[in-house]
Design an enzyme around this catalytic site. Structure first.
Site, PDB file in Angstrom:
ATOM      1  N   ASN A   9       0.421  -0.879  -0.224  1.00 56.33           N
ATOM      2  CA  ASN A   9      -0.205  -0.140   0.046  1.00 56.33           C
ATOM      3  C   ASN A   9       0.854   0.754   0.290  1.00 56.33           C
ATOM      4  OD1 ASN A   9      -2.001   2.309   0.352  1.00 56.33           O
ATOM      5  ND2 ASN A   9      -2.289   1.437   2.487  1.00 56.33           N
ATOM      6  N   LYS A  11       0.065   4.414  -0.154  1.00 56.00           N
ATOM      7  CA  LYS A  11      -1.335   5.168   0.641  1.00 56.00           C
ATOM      8  C   LYS A  11      -0.422   6.606  -0.335  1.00 56.00           C
ATOM      9  CE  LYS A  11      -0.025   3.273   5.000  1.00 56.00           C
ATOM     10  NZ  LYS A  11      -0.226   3.417   6.385  1.00 56.00           N
ATOM     11  N   HIS A  95      -9.563   1.071   5.103  1.00 51.65           N
ATOM     12  CA  HIS A  95      -8.206   1.522   5.532  1.00 51.65           C
ATOM     13  C   HIS A  95      -8.419   2.025   6.975  1.00 51.65           C
ATOM     14  CE1 HIS A  95      -4.392   2.637   5.859  1.00 51.65           C
ATOM     15  NE2 HIS A  95      -3.665   1.150   5.811  1.00 51.65           N
ATOM     16  N   GLU A  97      -6.742   4.604   8.101  1.00 52.87           N
ATOM     17  CA  GLU A  97      -6.744   5.805   8.045  1.00 52.87           C
ATOM     18  C   GLU A  97      -7.929   6.459   7.022  1.00 52.87           C
ATOM     19  OE1 GLU A  97      -2.719   5.597   5.497  1.00 52.87           O
ATOM     20  OE2 GLU A  97      -1.695   5.137   7.706  1.00 52.87           O
ATOM     21  N   GLU A 167      -5.217  -5.579  10.876  1.00 50.92           N
ATOM     22  CA  GLU A 167      -4.300  -3.979  10.802  1.00 50.92           C
ATOM     23  C   GLU A 167      -4.377  -3.963  11.854  1.00 50.92           C
ATOM     24  OE1 GLU A 167      -2.590  -3.132   6.675  1.00 50.92           O
ATOM     25  OE2 GLU A 167      -3.987  -1.705   7.007  1.00 50.92           O
ATOM     26  N   GLY A 173       2.747   1.885  10.759  1.00 51.75           N
ATOM     27  CA  GLY A 173       3.567   3.364  10.468  1.00 51.75           C
ATOM     28  C   GLY A 173       4.549   3.344  12.017  1.00 51.75           C
ATOM     29  N   SER A 213       3.410  -2.423  10.338  1.00 56.64           N
ATOM     30  CA  SER A 213       5.168  -2.504  10.064  1.00 56.64           C
ATOM     31  C   SER A 213       5.231  -3.875  10.447  1.00 56.64           C
ATOM     32  CB  SER A 213       5.397  -2.086  11.675  1.00 56.64           C
ATOM     33  OG  SER A 213       4.396  -0.792  12.378  1.00 56.64           O
TER      34      SER A 213
END
Ligand code: PEP
Length: 256
Positions: A9, A11, A95, A97, A167, A173, A213
């Site tokens: 991904n 991003k 996701h 985010e 996730e 991240g 991660s």
């Protein structure tokens, strides 16, 4: 046997030239390790260029988001048929985010999952708890809600095509990875939930990726777990050799 699926991904990163270079290198990884499905999800403006770079290779190209309507007055949104047109095979939906920065609800994610399948795109449905939810002992409740709502209204044959990405938000991240045992526990919980929602055969068919991660040095241990069928990789997918090492280690974990 579920075919492992490791997907990058990217991003909102890279420019056109570096996206194409990274796609070309990652296409070589996909060609070298055919036992693993290898994918990349570039920013929408680079999808066409990346799809062209992947053409003729087994590299799967996906999008990072889409809207559920096929067309219309939805300024700034991208529709599933447009993604198909550009050569996408899959699309990341829900996701963290999107959920936590852009306020996407379970209801919206559910509409997108159903629409993606209708447009012939494989949804990668992201689920996972926040740190405070884990600390409050609510991981299973949150994941149950994300999975149940995300798959709402899907028949068995549709649910089987969905890829679920577990996730934990606290691991995305942050450099803080769930241990293989922590991840396996939730993956096994999701598979049990799928058996309850559908049946054991369907639960066995669904691929469940881990994300948060993932790096070359933890990919093998994570993917050695029975219910971890691959990875959704953010930061570490932006460097061709690092991502290739993640795929190589993941393949070894599955005896490929
Ligand atoms: C992600 O964005 O889905 C992700 C897992 O990111 P990272 O690998 O950087 O934690």
């Amino acid at each position: 046997m579920r075919k492992p699926f490791i997907c990058g991904n990217w991003k909102m990163n890279l420019d056109r030239a570096s996206a194409v270079t990274l796609a070309q290198a990652t296409a070589k990884t996909a060609a070298r390790l055919k036992g693993v499905d290898v994918g990349v999800c570039p920013p929408a403006p680079y999808l066409e260029a990346v799809a062209a770079a992947a053409n003729g290779s087994p590299l799967i190209v996906g999008a990072q988001n889409m809207y559920f309507e096929p067309s219309g007055a939805f300024t700034g949104e991208v529709a599933g048929p447009m993604l198909k047109d550009l050569g996408c095979a899959c699309v990341i939906l829900g996701h963290s985010e999107r959920r936590h920065v852009f306020g996407e609800t379970d209801d919206l994610v559910s509409k997108k999952v159903k629409a993606a399948l209708g447009f012939g795109l494989v949804p990668i449905l992201c689920v996972g708890e926040l740190l405070e939810e884990r600390e409050a002992g609510r991981t299973e409740a949150v994941v149950r809600r994300h999975v149940t709502k995300g798959l709402e209204g899907l028949a068995k044959a549709q649910a089987e095509q969905v890829v679920i990405a577990y996730e934990p938000v606290w691991a995305i991240g942050t450099g803080r990875t769930a241990t293989p045992q922590q991840a396996q526990e939730v993956h096994a919980f999701i598979r049990g939930l799928l058996a309850d929602l559908y049946d054991p055969r369907t639960a066995e068919a669904v691929r469940i990726q881990y994300g948060g991660s993932v790096k070359p040095d933890n990919s093998r241990d994570l993917m050695s777990q029975a219910d971890i069928d691959g990875a959704l990789v953010g930061g570490a997918s932006l460097k061709a050799d690092t991502f290739a090492a993640i795929v190589t280690e993941g393949a070894k974990a599955k005896g490929l």
